[in-house]
Design a protein around this motif. Structure first.
Motif, mmCIF file in Angstrom:
data_model
loop_
_atom_site.group_PDB
_atom_site.id
_atom_site.type_symbol
_atom_site.label_atom_id
_atom_site.label_comp_id
_atom_site.label_asym_id
_atom_site.label_seq_id
_atom_site.Cartn_x
_atom_site.Cartn_y
_atom_site.Cartn_z
ATOM 1 N N ASN A 202 0.828 -1.214 0.000
ATOM 2 C CA ASN A 202 0.000 0.000 0.000
ATOM 3 C C ASN A 202 0.857 1.257 0.000
ATOM 4 O O ASN A 202 0.549 2.237 -0.700
ATOM 5 N N ALA A 203 1.945 1.241 0.773
ATOM 6 C CA ALA A 203 2.847 2.396 0.813
ATOM 7 C C ALA A 203 3.537 2.586 -0.533
ATOM 8 O O ALA A 203 3.728 3.714 -0.997
ATOM 9 N N CYS A 204 3.920 1.473 -1.158
ATOM 10 C CA CYS A 204 4.551 1.550 -2.477
ATOM 11 C C CYS A 204 3.595 2.167 -3.497
ATOM 12 O O CYS A 204 3.978 3.041 -4.281
ATOM 13 N N ILE A 205 2.357 1.708 -3.487
ATOM 14 C CA ILE A 205 1.368 2.224 -4.440
ATOM 15 C C ILE A 205 1.095 3.702 -4.197
ATOM 16 O O ILE A 205 0.973 4.499 -5.143
ATOM 17 N N SER A 206 1.031 4.111 -2.936
ATOM 18 C CA SER A 206 0.814 5.527 -2.618
ATOM 19 C C SER A 206 1.913 6.392 -3.215
ATOM 20 O O SER A 206 1.653 7.506 -3.704
ATOM 21 N N SER A 207 3.133 5.889 -3.187
ATOM 22 C CA SER A 207 4.255 6.631 -3.756
ATOM 23 C C SER A 207 4.231 6.597 -5.283
ATOM 24 O O SER A 207 4.378 7.626 -5.945
ATOM 25 N N LEU A 208 4.010 5.414 -5.845
ATOM 26 C CA LEU A 208 4.041 5.260 -7.299
ATOM 27 C C LEU A 208 2.910 6.030 -7.984
ATOM 28 O O LEU A 208 3.068 6.517 -9.101
#
Length: 249
Positions: A202-208
């Motif tokens: 979820n954190a990765c997607i928020s950044s991407l």
């Protein structure tokens, strides 16, 4: 029936150009999906770990056959005594071709379209079993190039093995954000069959989600580079471990 004539060199080049463009469009659409949906992001990391292709080809595999188990071209399957089942459609990817010099003096690569197939599309009557690694074997492979590492009697514990992976990834990838390092750890755990929680996605997607296409791809490339670096060390460690075992047998 209208007679079919061979394509001229110019027509063939145009046809190949159009085919490459279609593939790049597929990869771009998949990049958008992968970088905005946590489950697709995790799927991408699994495919990256299992098949070892570059970012663009991994996206193409994800778009066309996300459940792929073992990928080869027709010739390689034929060497194994297998043939492609009638009606099966190949997975289109890019294959590096000849190099050329750009106007600015830099070197570029021409890419050709290549088709590969999954073993489920062949005449094989059984699927390959995943490689099962002994936990002490993995502990050795994860630490054999770490100068300050100390082995641990609790090598059978997955949490200890993941701790070793985290240590290596953090040392090598100190310029990467924490959740991208977790992406590498997750991918390595997929390859070496260790359980790793996937909450980081979820954190990765928020950044991407905040990035444009180029920066998204560069982020995935950074993850791929770190994965390759650590995985290369592990594979060498597994080889050395096997040599030691055979020598002492």
């Amino acid at each position: 029936m209208e007679k079919q004539y061979p394509l001229s060199k110019k027509e063939f080049a145009q046809k190949m150009k159009e085919k490459r463009k279609r593939l790049f469009d597929i990869a771009d659409r998949q990049l958008e999906i992968t970088c905005t949906q946590p489950n697709k992001y995790l799927e991408f990391l699994r495919l990256l770990a299992i098949h070892g292709y570059d970012i663009t080809n991994t996206l193409l595999i994800q778009a066309q056959h996300p459940d792929a188990i073992l990928l080869k071209d027709v010739a390689r399957f034929r060497e194994d005594g297998l043939h492609i089942k009638k009606g099966e459609k190949g997975i289109a990817i890019f294959q590096p071709g000849t190099s050329y010099v750009r106007r600015d003096g830099s070197t570029g690569i021409n890419y050709n379209v290549k088709h590969i197939f999954d073993i489920t599309q062949t005449s094989s009557e059984s699927l390959p079993s995943p490689i099962e690694y002994d936990k002490s074997q993995l502990a050795y492979a994860f630490t054999h190039k770490e100068k300050d590492s100390t082995n641990n009697s609790n090598a059978s514990d997955d949490s200890y093995l993941i701790h070793l992976l985290k240590s290596s990834c953090q040392k090598e990838g100190d310029n990467l954000k924490g959740f991208y390092i977790q992406s590498v750890i997750f991918a390595l755990c997929q390859k070496y069959r260790l359980h790793y929680e996937d909450h980081f996605a979820n954190a990765c997607i928020s950044s991407l989600k905040t990035m444009d296409k180029i920066n998204r791809k560069n982020s995935l490339k950074s993850i791929k580079r770190l994965f390759d670096t650590i995985n290369s060390r592990i594979e060498h460690g597994l080889y050395v471990y096997d040599q030691e075992v055979n020598k002492n047998a």
